[in-house]
Design a protein around this motif. Sequence first.
Motif, PDB file in Angstrom:
ATOM      1  N   THR A  50       1.686  -4.178 -10.888  1.00 48.61           N
ATOM      2  CA  THR A  50       2.258  -2.906 -11.325  1.00 48.61           C
ATOM      3  C   THR A  50       3.782  -2.969 -11.334  1.00 48.61           C
ATOM      4  O   THR A  50       4.434  -2.487 -12.273  1.00 48.61           O
ATOM      5  CB  THR A  50       1.782  -1.759 -10.422  1.00 48.61           C
ATOM      6  N   ALA A  51       4.358  -3.562 -10.296  1.00 46.41           N
ATOM      7  CA  ALA A  51       5.817  -3.700 -10.252  1.00 46.41           C
ATOM      8  C   ALA A  51       6.318  -4.514 -11.439  1.00 46.41           C
ATOM      9  O   ALA A  51       7.301  -4.154 -12.094  1.00 46.41           O
ATOM     10  CB  ALA A  51       6.244  -4.345  -8.937  1.00 46.41           C
ATOM     11  N   LYS A  52       5.644  -5.589 -11.733  1.00 46.98           N
ATOM     12  CA  LYS A  52       6.035  -6.423 -12.870  1.00 46.98           C
ATOM     13  C   LYS A  52       5.909  -5.647 -14.179  1.00 46.98           C
ATOM     14  O   LYS A  52       6.740  -5.785 -15.078  1.00 46.98           O
ATOM     15  CB  LYS A  52       5.179  -7.687 -12.916  1.00 46.98           C
ATOM     16  N   ARG A  53       4.874  -4.841 -14.281  1.00 47.52           N
ATOM     17  CA  ARG A  53       4.614  -4.097 -15.515  1.00 47.52           C
ATOM     18  C   ARG A  53       5.742  -3.112 -15.828  1.00 47.52           C
ATOM     19  O   ARG A  53       6.058  -2.868 -17.001  1.00 47.52           O
ATOM     20  CB  ARG A  53       3.281  -3.367 -15.402  1.00 47.52           C
ATOM     21  N   VAL A  54       6.375  -2.552 -14.791  1.00 47.71           N
ATOM     22  CA  VAL A  54       7.447  -1.588 -15.035  1.00 47.71           C
ATOM     23  C   VAL A  54       8.820  -2.248 -15.057  1.00 47.71           C
ATOM     24  O   VAL A  54       9.842  -1.569 -15.183  1.00 47.71           O
ATOM     25  CB  VAL A  54       7.426  -0.448 -13.990  1.00 47.71           C
ATOM     26  N   ILE A  82      -0.815 -14.374  -8.535  1.00 45.00           N
ATOM     27  CA  ILE A  82      -0.231 -13.066  -8.846  1.00 45.00           C
ATOM     28  C   ILE A  82       1.174 -13.300  -9.410  1.00 45.00           C
ATOM     29  O   ILE A  82       1.790 -14.325  -9.142  1.00 45.00           O
ATOM     30  CB  ILE A  82      -0.197 -12.145  -7.605  1.00 45.00           C
ATOM     31  N   PRO A  83       1.706 -12.354 -10.187  1.00 46.56           N
ATOM     32  CA  PRO A  83       2.966 -12.614 -10.891  1.00 46.56           C
ATOM     33  C   PRO A  83       4.217 -12.426 -10.024  1.00 46.56           C
ATOM     34  O   PRO A  83       5.101 -11.621 -10.323  1.00 46.56           O
ATOM     35  CB  PRO A  83       2.927 -11.602 -12.037  1.00 46.56           C
ATOM     36  N   LEU A  84       4.300 -13.192  -8.939  1.00 50.94           N
ATOM     37  CA  LEU A  84       5.499 -13.165  -8.107  1.00 50.94           C
ATOM     38  C   LEU A  84       6.612 -13.962  -8.771  1.00 50.94           C
ATOM     39  O   LEU A  84       6.383 -15.061  -9.280  1.00 50.94           O
ATOM     40  CB  LEU A  84       5.214 -13.771  -6.734  1.00 50.94           C
ATOM     41  N   ASP A  85       7.821 -13.431  -8.718  1.00 55.60           N
ATOM     42  CA  ASP A  85       8.977 -14.190  -9.192  1.00 55.60           C
ATOM     43  C   ASP A  85       9.466 -15.157  -8.128  1.00 55.60           C
ATOM     44  O   ASP A  85       9.888 -16.279  -8.434  1.00 55.60           O
ATOM     45  CB  ASP A  85      10.104 -13.231  -9.572  1.00 55.60           C
ATOM     46  N   ASP A 136       0.805  -1.220   0.000  1.00 56.73           N
ATOM     47  CA  ASP A 136       0.000   0.000   0.000  1.00 56.73           C
ATOM     48  C   ASP A 136       0.840   1.272   0.000  1.00 56.73           C
ATOM     49  O   ASP A 136       0.311   2.371   0.157  1.00 56.73           O
ATOM     50  CB  ASP A 136      -0.954   0.008   1.202  1.00 56.73           C
ATOM     51  N   LEU A 137       2.159   1.132  -0.203  1.00 51.88           N
ATOM     52  CA  LEU A 137       3.028   2.297  -0.211  1.00 51.88           C
ATOM     53  C   LEU A 137       3.823   2.410  -1.510  1.00 51.88           C
ATOM     54  O   LEU A 137       4.948   2.928  -1.523  1.00 51.88           O
ATOM     55  CB  LEU A 137       3.968   2.272   0.996  1.00 51.88           C
ATOM     56  N   VAL A 138       3.247   1.923  -2.594  1.00 56.80           N
ATOM     57  CA  VAL A 138       3.853   2.078  -3.919  1.00 56.80           C
ATOM     58  C   VAL A 138       2.753   2.445  -4.917  1.00 56.80           C
ATOM     59  O   VAL A 138       1.575   2.183  -4.691  1.00 56.80           O
ATOM     60  CB  VAL A 138       4.558   0.781  -4.391  1.00 56.80           C
ATOM     61  N   ASP A 139       3.170   3.070  -6.023  1.00 57.90           N
ATOM     62  CA  ASP A 139       2.259   3.339  -7.126  1.00 57.90           C
ATOM     63  C   ASP A 139       3.067   3.253  -8.416  1.00 57.90           C
ATOM     64  O   ASP A 139       4.303   3.150  -8.387  1.00 57.90           O
ATOM     65  CB  ASP A 139       1.580   4.701  -6.988  1.00 57.90           C
ATOM     66  N   GLU A 140       2.395   3.305  -9.553  1.00 61.18           N
ATOM     67  CA  GLU A 140       3.085   3.056 -10.814  1.00 61.18           C
ATOM     68  C   GLU A 140       4.150   4.100 -11.114  1.00 61.18           C
ATOM     69  O   GLU A 140       5.246   3.777 -11.591  1.00 61.18           O
ATOM     70  CB  GLU A 140       2.079   2.992 -11.966  1.00 61.18           C
ATOM     71  N   LYS A 141       3.867   5.360 -10.828  1.00 61.24           N
ATOM     72  CA  LYS A 141       4.841   6.413 -11.109  1.00 61.24           C
ATOM     73  C   LYS A 141       6.118   6.208 -10.289  1.00 61.24           C
ATOM     74  O   LYS A 141       7.239   6.318 -10.807  1.00 61.24           O
ATOM     75  CB  LYS A 141       4.231   7.779 -10.810  1.00 61.24           C
ATOM     76  N   LEU A 142       5.940   5.914  -9.004  1.00 60.78           N
ATOM     77  CA  LEU A 142       7.094   5.691  -8.141  1.00 60.78           C
ATOM     78  C   LEU A 142       7.871   4.459  -8.583  1.00 60.78           C
ATOM     79  O   LEU A 142       9.106   4.481  -8.671  1.00 60.78           O
ATOM     80  CB  LEU A 142       6.637   5.527  -6.689  1.00 60.78           C
ATOM     81  N   LEU A 143       7.172   3.376  -8.876  1.00 62.03           N
ATOM     82  CA  LEU A 143       7.841   2.137  -9.274  1.00 62.03           C
ATOM     83  C   LEU A 143       8.618   2.320 -10.576  1.00 62.03           C
ATOM     84  O   LEU A 143       9.726   1.789 -10.725  1.00 62.03           O
ATOM     85  CB  LEU A 143       6.816   1.013  -9.412  1.00 62.03           C
ATOM     86  N   ALA A 144       8.068   3.072 -11.491  1.00 61.60           N
ATOM     87  CA  ALA A 144       8.760   3.316 -12.758  1.00 61.60           C
ATOM     88  C   ALA A 144      10.054   4.104 -12.517  1.00 61.60           C
ATOM     89  O   ALA A 144      11.094   3.814 -13.133  1.00 61.60           O
ATOM     90  CB  ALA A 144       7.854   4.069 -13.721  1.00 61.60           C
ATOM     91  N   ALA A 145      10.007   5.093 -11.626  1.00 60.92           N
ATOM     92  CA  ALA A 145      11.213   5.856 -11.301  1.00 60.92           C
ATOM     93  C   ALA A 145      12.263   4.968 -10.649  1.00 60.92           C
ATOM     94  O   ALA A 145      13.467   5.084 -10.942  1.00 60.92           O
ATOM     95  CB  ALA A 145      10.851   7.024 -10.376  1.00 60.92           C
ATOM     96  N   MET A 146      11.836   4.071  -9.780  1.00 62.72           N
ATOM     97  CA  MET A 146      12.763   3.155  -9.122  1.00 62.72           C
ATOM     98  C   MET A 146      13.403   2.213 -10.135  1.00 62.72           C
ATOM     99  O   MET A 146      14.611   1.944 -10.078  1.00 62.72           O
ATOM    100  CB  MET A 146      12.033   2.378  -8.027  1.00 62.72           C
TER     101      MET A 146
END
Length: 463
Positions: A325-329, A359-362, A277-287
């Motif tokens: 979302t993490a997987k998507r970026v 869910i797409p966990l590695d 609950d402390l991530v979003d797509e914009k932040l994940l993409a920057a990371m």
Amino acid sequence: MRVTLIRNHDFCNNSRQIDLVRKRAGVLPHLGLSYMHTALTKRGHQVQTLDAQALGLTSEGLLQAMQEFQPGLVGVTATTPSVPGAVEACRVAKEVDAITILGGPHTEVMDVENLYHDCIDYVGVGEGATIMPDLADALDGDGDVSGIPGLVSREFHNGPAEMLSLEEIGWPERESTPIELYHSIMADKPFTTMISSRGCPFQCSFCFKQAVDKKSMFRTPEDVVGEMQYLVERFGVREIMFYDDIFTMKKKRVYEICELIGKRGLKVRWEAPTRVDLVDEKLLAAMARAGCVRLRFGIESGDQDILLKMRKESDTGVIEEAVRTAKRVGIQTFGYFIVGWIGESETQFRSTVDLARDIPLDFASFYTATPLPGTQLHHEAVASGLTPDDYWLRYIRGESDDRIGFLVEDAEERSREAYRRFYYRWSKVPTLARRMTDPTMAWDVVSGLASLMKSASNHVRDM
């Protein structure tokens, strides 16, 4: 003064991780000892750090190393499950007539109880990076240690030493134990660990809060990226594993760290822990653009009722969205799960494994619920009659070497089954193959999977 800092082998039968996985997960640098090493050196003391797990030292090896160094003070770190190994290290230290102090997460929940052992002179509670230099200074001076914050003895009990800013301590010392001795089934060598912040405001019922966890402190982006750059340039580090409680607690700070990594042209892979609950797509993409290759999410359960009992303040919808979302970026995902919670039904257990697979966990890790002292889970386990209220006292005294009882009878087999169902799928073959980048890692992966297969009580399903 000559000071030796020790992490001994844990001799642990109370890990939340099943043995066949724990023994192959790797050995990570101990940041607590490294920060204490820095703090002691700043005060002018000579320091020897003995990480028995990385160096492969037996008790005889510890003794030989200390006989050569001749410390006057020996500090040993411990978690509660690793107390037997820590006590053994203190016994060895007494053979060179050193004064001993036990510290670490364990002593914040059980302090005076450890003085049952004659080989332990003091217990440290709170910030070790102030307790150890203060104690060494006093022993090297007039010998009066009675006023040192955080120090506990058979004669006095001082309150915990207050938490310091990590920048005030300085970067952790990394020369004493070669980086190449550490290994992880998850990271490419050479790698190391870092911490960019301290503290966690959440109240998960399985987690023990140290004094240093109860107040959040954040290093500046300049200090964080400066240390990252130093690690790359000085040690040739290829990957950094952050061990904050929650790396993305302050999103603005994470953006600034990522931006600074880009400005400096720093090329290094890194991973970090966070909450769904402390991530979003914009932040994940920057990371991802800044080199983040993997995020570790504390998911814990796929059943909403169990999540509520754990006080996770999460739900399966948020979990799925964060992972996807993490997987998507382009960021790999690692999920932590706990099985065998108090009252967990077979259906609830299967919901957890199903979520991990859907869910797409590695990667995923499946711990068994273990009521560690000082946790809400421990209070509930004692109240439910599942755990004797004096178990941990008897354990640290050495009066019992039996593992604390599972909260569900077949919890260990549930953990094994969860691993089998998650990893024994054709879709996992490419992921696991990529982890075999060196012989040590390849052996850990293959032997771990083989052990899981051997332990199976029925045929492998869902390939």
